[in-house]
Design a protein around this motif. Structure first.
Motif, PDB file in Angstrom:
ATOM      1  N   ASN A   1      12.098  15.086  27.231  1.00 29.10           N
ATOM      2  CA  ASN A   1      10.993  15.685  27.987  1.00 29.10           C
ATOM      3  C   ASN A   1      10.433  16.945  27.340  1.00 29.10           C
ATOM      4  O   ASN A   1       9.248  17.241  27.474  1.00 29.10           O
ATOM      5  CB  ASN A   1      11.458  16.018  29.411  1.00 29.10           C
ATOM      6  CG  ASN A   1      11.016  14.971  30.407  1.00 29.10           C
ATOM      7  OD1 ASN A   1      10.277  14.054  30.067  1.00 29.10           O
ATOM      8  ND2 ASN A   1      11.471  15.090  31.636  1.00 29.10           N
TER       9      ASN A   1
ATOM     10  N   SER B   1      10.978   6.534  29.558  1.00 34.54           N
ATOM     11  CA  SER B   1      10.783   7.222  30.844  1.00 34.54           C
ATOM     12  C   SER B   1      11.307   6.421  32.020  1.00 34.54           C
ATOM     13  O   SER B   1      11.369   6.939  33.140  1.00 34.54           O
ATOM     14  CB  SER B   1       9.301   7.549  31.052  1.00 34.54           C
ATOM     15  OG  SER B   1       8.844   8.456  30.069  1.00 34.54           O
TER      16      SER B   1
ATOM     17  N   TYR C   1      18.284  14.185  28.938  1.00 35.40           N
ATOM     18  CA  TYR C   1      16.898  13.765  29.141  1.00 35.40           C
ATOM     19  C   TYR C   1      15.910  14.885  28.804  1.00 35.40           C
ATOM     20  O   TYR C   1      14.781  14.628  28.409  1.00 35.40           O
ATOM     21  CB  TYR C   1      16.697  13.291  30.583  1.00 35.40           C
ATOM     22  CG  TYR C   1      15.397  12.539  30.773  1.00 35.40           C
ATOM     23  CD1 TYR C   1      15.262  11.235  30.314  1.00 35.40           C
ATOM     24  CD2 TYR C   1      14.302  13.130  31.394  1.00 35.40           C
ATOM     25  CE1 TYR C   1      14.078  10.539  30.470  1.00 35.40           C
ATOM     26  CE2 TYR C   1      13.113  12.437  31.553  1.00 35.40           C
ATOM     27  CZ  TYR C   1      13.007  11.143  31.088  1.00 35.40           C
ATOM     28  OH  TYR C   1      11.826  10.458  31.223  1.00 35.40           O
TER      29      TYR C   1
ATOM     30  N   GLN D   1      13.887   8.198  33.944  1.00 35.87           N
ATOM     31  CA  GLN D   1      13.479   9.156  34.971  1.00 35.87           C
ATOM     32  C   GLN D   1      13.314   8.494  36.327  1.00 35.87           C
ATOM     33  O   GLN D   1      13.799   8.994  37.345  1.00 35.87           O
ATOM     34  CB  GLN D   1      12.175   9.826  34.550  1.00 35.87           C
ATOM     35  CG  GLN D   1      11.561  10.732  35.587  1.00 35.87           C
ATOM     36  CD  GLN D   1      10.204  11.255  35.117  1.00 35.87           C
ATOM     37  OE1 GLN D   1      10.097  11.892  34.079  1.00 35.87           O
ATOM     38  NE2 GLN D   1       9.163  10.963  35.887  1.00 35.87           N
TER      39      GLN D   1
END
Length: 456
Positions: free
Chosen positions: A364, A266, A360, A269
């Motif tokens: 997710n 993560s 991504y 992100q």
């Protein structure tokens, strides 16, 4: 008159202790809760990149102020494991639904409070202290939100569609990001004096609207049947007296570590949304509003990709999609920073779309189901929250680490990209070592725990 007794006992009467599965309602509740969580986190990250260094820290050293602002962004991730352990304990012992109402309230009220904080010019060092306190409360709440929402939705979902329904946890992430960006785009267009005095506060005040809607939906959601069954079994076997944290570390510690390392991914992100925004505006010479719009479009488009990827994972498995996302992003991150350095918005958009929307989203859309499926129901909330939030410590401090790693010159971003790629490769190794769970019945998930406790 007939002597045949009526056969009413053949059909069991519905019971409040046996709630029915409502996957659509659970997905909506998780979507709204995640929307609030990530809306609040993204408006904080955006404010930390754009205005907090000047508002809450001494103005004589802008670079130190930026690093300090990113540090307050990351400090929430220190509180997240604590929130995950505390609220995960109650979620596994008392139920998912009520704990999620508490986490939702804490998040919304903390964000609203940040919008009313005095600045450094008004109260001096008290300003960053209060800002950090508000951020810690946000982090404590968020530490339990995603794991609880994933657990609740997974346990309400029908077999063969767990990935699809649970993906709405992170569809809420995209929704929150889009809302946060749409709120900030006009705010950043304000005259500087208005932006720095009252404009930056408006996004924080708006969180009360999302809070009210999400709270209402969750109050109308039943507890999961899986939790009720696990609670009854725990009472029968005597495991109900034991702490979920101790149980998950005793029987499923390797799975906690797997989730921890997968969660490190993560960092992609936060590098994209927070560090990338700062780099694009400060070093790439790009307009703040343009980058925010690109981020909103590419992350918004992932709201369509994530459920599609999750549906695919219900068919072919979770691991192939997780590994594709992790290894793909490790390369695409270099292309993204290179595009930022060119100052060409078309190239930035293409790189952002490939990185965030296509690659991504493969992570997710799948991780909410995959992480939850690794654990047995009696320790699912605690195990997922603990591993996930410890891994997110790296993600939380990703922007600050990026600021420290960045060097001078047009290729100063390379150490940041190498750092992100290393995190992605570590996450891929953890994913490769995990069990495939997509086709395992829900009552057989968490086999290490089940094998150990049912053979005693």
């Amino acid at each position: 008159m007939s002597n045949v007794a009526p056969r009413t006992s053949a059909v069991p009467a519905p019971s409040a202790a046996q709630p029915r599965k409502t996957p659509g309602k659970a997905a909506l509740a998780s979507f709204l809760g995640s929307t609030l969580e990530y809306y609040d986190f993204f408006i904080y990250g955006t404010a930390a990149a754009l205005v907090f260094p000047a508002l809450f820290f001494p103005a004589d050293n802008p670079t130190a102020g930026l690093v300090a602002a990113f540090a307050t962004f990351g400090v929430a991730y220190v509180a997240r494991p604590l929130g995950g352990m505390v609220m995960g304990h109650f979620g596994d012992r008392l139920g998912r639904r009520n704990v999620l109402l508490v986490t939702l309230s804490l998040m919304g009220l903390a964000s609203l409070g940040i919008g009313f904080l005095p600045t450094y010019d008004a109260v001096g060092l008290l300003a960053p202290v209060l800002l950090t306190l508000g951020r810690l409360i946000q982090g404590f709440s968020a530490g339990a939100e995603s794991a609880g929402a994933s657990t609740l939705t997974l346990e309400h979902s029908p077999e063969g569609r767990r990935g699809f329904f649970t993906s709405f946890v992170m569809t809420g992430y995209a929704s929150g990001m889009v809302l946060a960006t749409l709120v900030f785009v006009p705010i950043t267009a304000l005259p500087k004096d208005d932006l720095m005095s009252w404009g930056w506060r408006v996004p924080f005040w708006c969180s009360i609207v999302v809070l009210a809607i999400a709270y209402w939906v969750r109050t109308h959601l039943e507890e999961t049947p899986v939790f009720e069954e696990a609670k009854e079994e725990a009472l029968e076997t005597g495991t109900a007296r034991k702490l979920p944290l101790g149980q998950v570390l005793r029987f499923q510690a390797p799975d906690v570590l797997r989730v921890l390392f997968m969660s490190i991914f993560s960092v992609m992100q936060t590098i994209f949304t927070v560090f990338g925004l700062s780099y694009a505006t400060a070093h790439g010479g790009l307009d703040k509003g343009a980058i925010l719009t690109i981020n909103a479009v590419t992350i918004g488009a992932s709201m369509l990709v994530m459920p599609a990827v999750a549906t695919l994972s219900d068919r072919i498995g979770r691991k192939p999609l997780m590994l594709t996302a992790m290894l793909g992003c490790s390369a695409a991150l270099f292309a993204y920073f290179w595009a930022l350095g060119t100052g060409n918005l078309v190239l930035v958009f293409i790189a952002s779309f490939v990185f965030m929307t296509l690659l991504y989203s493969g992570f997710n859309g799948v991780w909410p189901a995959f992480f939850a499926e690794l654990f047995a129901a009696p320790v699912r909330y605690t195990g997922m929250a603990l591993g996930n939030q410890l891994g997110l410590l790296v993600a939380g401090f990703g922007p600050m680490i990026g600021g420290l790693l960045m060097t001078a010159g047009p290729t100063g971003w390379v150490p940041v990209a190498v750092f992100g790629a290393a995190c992605a490769i570590a996450a891929a190794i953890a994913a490769f070592s995990a069990r495939e769970t997509a086709h395992t019945p829900v009552d057989e998930l968490g086999s290490p725990y089940l094998t150990a406790t049912r053979t005693k």
